[in-house]
Design a protein around this motif. Structure first.
Motif, PDB file in Angstrom:
ATOM      1  N   GLU A  17       0.840  -1.202   0.000  1.00  0.00           N
ATOM      2  CA  GLU A  17       0.000   0.000   0.000  1.00  0.00           C
ATOM      3  C   GLU A  17       0.878   1.257   0.000  1.00  0.00           C
ATOM      4  OE1 GLU A  17      -3.165  -0.127  -0.503  1.00  0.00           O
ATOM      5  OE2 GLU A  17      -3.578  -2.227  -0.078  1.00  0.00           O
ATOM      6  N   GLU A  50      -4.288   5.848  -0.812  1.00  0.00           N
ATOM      7  CA  GLU A  50      -3.380   4.721  -0.551  1.00  0.00           C
ATOM      8  C   GLU A  50      -2.717   4.854   0.815  1.00  0.00           C
ATOM      9  OE1 GLU A  50      -3.638   2.180  -2.198  1.00  0.00           O
ATOM     10  OE2 GLU A  50      -4.346   2.820  -4.154  1.00  0.00           O
ATOM     11  N   HIS A  53      -5.058   3.534   3.231  1.00  0.00           N
ATOM     12  CA  HIS A  53      -5.068   2.058   3.183  1.00  0.00           C
ATOM     13  C   HIS A  53      -3.886   1.510   4.002  1.00  0.00           C
ATOM     14  CE1 HIS A  53      -7.220   2.135  -1.011  1.00  0.00           C
ATOM     15  NE2 HIS A  53      -7.927   2.698  -0.050  1.00  0.00           N
ATOM     16  N   GLU A  94      -3.565  -2.079  -9.810  1.00  0.00           N
ATOM     17  CA  GLU A  94      -4.699  -2.402  -8.927  1.00  0.00           C
ATOM     18  C   GLU A  94      -5.104  -3.874  -9.038  1.00  0.00           C
ATOM     19  OE1 GLU A  94      -5.682  -0.744  -6.437  1.00  0.00           O
ATOM     20  OE2 GLU A  94      -4.450   0.981  -6.937  1.00  0.00           O
ATOM     21  N   GLN A 127     -11.388  -2.705  -3.742  1.00  0.00           N
ATOM     22  CA  GLN A 127     -10.713  -3.074  -4.994  1.00  0.00           C
ATOM     23  C   GLN A 127     -11.701  -3.144  -6.166  1.00  0.00           C
ATOM     24  OE1 GLN A 127      -7.496  -2.226  -3.744  1.00  0.00           O
ATOM     25  NE2 GLN A 127      -7.285  -3.206  -5.713  1.00  0.00           N
ATOM     26  N   GLU A 130     -12.074   0.466  -7.130  1.00  0.00           N
ATOM     27  CA  GLU A 130     -10.869   1.023  -7.765  1.00  0.00           C
ATOM     28  C   GLU A 130     -10.726   0.536  -9.208  1.00  0.00           C
ATOM     29  OE1 GLU A 130      -7.255   1.683  -6.004  1.00  0.00           O
ATOM     30  OE2 GLU A 130      -8.034   2.142  -4.027  1.00  0.00           O
TER      31      GLU A 130
HETATM   32 FE1  FEO Z   1      -4.850   0.355  -1.784  1.00  0.00          FE
HETATM   33 FE2  FEO Z   1      -5.382   1.063  -4.726  1.00  0.00          FE
HETATM   34  O1  FEO Z   1      -5.569  -0.152  -3.351  1.00  0.00           O
END
Ligand code: FEO
Length: 171
Positions: A17, A50, A53, A94, A127, A130
């Motif tokens: 990440e 990110e 994340h 991704e 995900q 994304e």
């Molecule tokens: Fe952290 Fe773009 O997935």
């Protein structure tokens, strides 16, 4: 608590990440350099997402009594080609992250770790979103092709993306 095997796998995702953040920051820089300010904004928001994340993994590992250990982060590329190529590379990255999240779910299942399975569900859903966003932008870029006016229109649309920090307690 989580097993050492689970902690190790989560730590490895923390690094991925952080690399994702680093990659999108590099893309934002490249887009600014190329005069694509809207795209630069989109990638900067992606960078910020990110980082959240990465922090979700960081906080979760620590909350389970394990040590969130930081590994080395590789340098991202400096050049990315056209805007279409940038989003194709984003989608590829991704897909790699989706695979990695799926593998983590499998480790959690094999370790009979229900708490981590629940924690990972947020990422499974994220995900889907994304990859969906990237596919949509790629389709638009393919439609406009080399049209400068079309590219500027998409760039203006990408300028509207806003980073929404996670609500307190959700990070
Ligand atoms: Fe952290 Fe773009 O997935």
């Amino acid at each position: 608590m989580i097993t050492k095997k689970m902690a190790q796998a989560l730590n490895s995702q923390l690094d991925k990440e952080l690399y994702s953040a680093y990659l999108y920051l590099a893309m934002s820089s490249f887009a600014t350099y190329k005069g694509l300010k809207g795209s630069a904004n989109w990638f900067m928001v992606q960078y910020q997402e990110e980082m959240t994340h990465a922090m979700k993994f960081y906080d979760y590992i620590l909350s389970q009594g394990e040590h969130a250990q930081l590994g080395s982060i590789a340098a991202p590329p400096a050049e990315f080609g056209s805007l279409l190529m940038m989003f194709e590379q984003t989608l590829e990255h991704e897909k790699f992250i989706t695979k990695s999240i799926n593998e983590l779910v499998e480790v959690a299942m094999s370790e009979k770790d229900h708490a981590t399975q629940i924690f990972l569900q947020w990422f499974v859903t994220e995900q889907i979103e994304e990859e969906g966003n990237d596919n949509e932008i790629i389709s638009k870029l393919q439609l406009v092709g080399d049209s400068g006016a079309g590219l500027l229109m998409i760039d203006a649309e990408l300028a509207t993306r806003i980073f929404t920090p996670p609500a307190a307690g959700q990070m």
